[in-house]
Scaffold this active site. Structure first.
Site, PDB file in Angstrom:
ATOM      1  N   GLY A   1       0.805  -1.217   0.000  1.00 18.89           N
ATOM      2  CA  GLY A   1       0.000   0.000   0.000  1.00 18.89           C
ATOM      3  C   GLY A   1       0.835   1.261   0.000  1.00 18.89           C
ATOM      4  O   GLY A   1       0.291   2.359   0.124  1.00 18.89           O
TER       5      GLY A   1
ATOM      6  N   THR B   1       2.788   4.245  -1.631  1.00 24.43           N
ATOM      7  CA  THR B   1       2.760   4.968  -2.906  1.00 24.43           C
ATOM      8  C   THR B   1       4.024   5.807  -3.047  1.00 24.43           C
ATOM      9  O   THR B   1       4.818   5.944  -2.127  1.00 24.43           O
ATOM     10  CB  THR B   1       1.520   5.874  -2.999  1.00 24.43           C
TER      11      THR B   1
ATOM     12  N   SER C   1      -3.102   2.116  -5.180  1.00 26.69           N
ATOM     13  CA  SER C   1      -2.811   3.431  -4.626  1.00 26.69           C
ATOM     14  C   SER C   1      -3.712   3.736  -3.440  1.00 26.69           C
ATOM     15  O   SER C   1      -3.430   4.641  -2.653  1.00 26.69           O
ATOM     16  CB  SER C   1      -2.986   4.514  -5.698  1.00 26.69           C
TER      17      SER C   1
ATOM     18  N   HIS D   1      -4.046  15.730   2.777  1.00 23.81           N
ATOM     19  CA  HIS D   1      -3.574  14.631   3.624  1.00 23.81           C
ATOM     20  C   HIS D   1      -2.837  15.176   4.845  1.00 23.81           C
ATOM     21  O   HIS D   1      -2.495  16.360   4.905  1.00 23.81           O
ATOM     22  CB  HIS D   1      -2.635  13.699   2.847  1.00 23.81           C
TER      23      HIS D   1
ATOM     24  N   LYS E   1       2.577  12.644   5.295  1.00 21.38           N
ATOM     25  CA  LYS E   1       2.604  12.005   3.979  1.00 21.38           C
ATOM     26  C   LYS E   1       3.728  12.603   3.144  1.00 21.38           C
ATOM     27  O   LYS E   1       3.831  13.823   3.001  1.00 21.38           O
ATOM     28  CB  LYS E   1       1.256  12.178   3.271  1.00 21.38           C
TER      29      LYS E   1
END
Length: 239
Positions: free
Chosen positions: A75, A77, A99, A133, A137
């Site tokens: 998971g 990206t 994604s 986000h 991230k």
């Protein structure tokens, strides 16, 4: 089912909780401080590994799974999936990659493509995207935003390429990225004309939706070979 977890941050802990609630056993947990456990019998005994880490280590982690003959659901990206495709095929390994593992986002992907097909007939609408986000991230735009953008580009003739932040020509599809607080993920596609706006939004309330989808993907992956994705789980994503 025996599951190995690769990455034990907030997402890994949420996956662990959901996997146990669904009756699965966590046989190995690998994080930055015990990478040698890729060589352990416990890791090699797993039916499947679930990997949620960082873009700079994802490729190495996936290769370690290939080496141990453990199917992997990834998971992470922001890394180049193409870099492991040849090894995946040559070594007859299994990689499920998406994604975004949220079941709701899968529905949103299909809705996005359908809306783009409709809007292809209405040139007076420009389209742009915004994704929000949490501050932790690392990649921007998000992998989910890129997948959504690809869905638009496949179905909207007037857009040719996605760009970061702001379009410079009409054929650009702009993706604006915002990083704030602990936001799990908000994705909005907006079609704008002089007279109105049409917007669709997916707003994740917590990490649990992503974690549940990853566990469901792991359940699906066991016993299969090759490169898999959410389109294998949901046939509506191929239409």
């Amino acid at each position: 089912m025996k599951i190995a977890l690769i990455g034990y941050g907030k997402m890994g802990k949420t996956i662990e909780k959901i996997a146990k609630n669904r009756g699965h056993e966590i046989v190995s947990i690998i994080d930055i401080d015990n990478l040698e456990d890729f060589e352990s019998d416990a890791f090699k005994s797993a039916d499947v590994a679930i990997e949620f880490t960082r873009p700079d280590v994802a490729i190495s982690n996936v290769r370690q799974c290939f080496k141990a003959n453990v199917p992997v659901v990834c998971g992470t990206t922001g890394w180049d999936l193409q870099s492991v495709k040849a090894e995946l095929e040559e070594k007859e390994q299994t990689l499920f990659w998406s994604s975004n593992y949220s079941l709701g986002v899968s529905i949103f992907f299909a809705l996005n493509k359908y809306l783009a097909k409709l809007m292809n007939k209405f040139d007076n609408y420009n389209v742009e995207m915004t994704e929000v986000h949490h501050i932790h991230k690392l990649d921007a735009p998000s992998g989910t935003a890129i997948t959504l953008a690809e869905g638009v580009l496949e179905n909207l003739d007037r857009k040719e390429v996605w760009v970061k932040e702001q379009e410079t020509k009409k054929s650009d599809l702009a993706i604006k990225s915002i990083r704030e607080g602990e936001v799990p993920g908000i994705h909005t596609i907006c079609y704008e004309s002089e007279v109105d706006s049409i917007k669709i939004t997916h707003d994740a309330k917590s990490r649990e939706g992503f974690a549940l989808g990853a566990v469901v993907a792991a359940e699906f992956t066991v016993g299969k070979k090759g490169l898999l994705g959410m389109h294998d789980l949901f046939d509506f994503l191929t239409k």
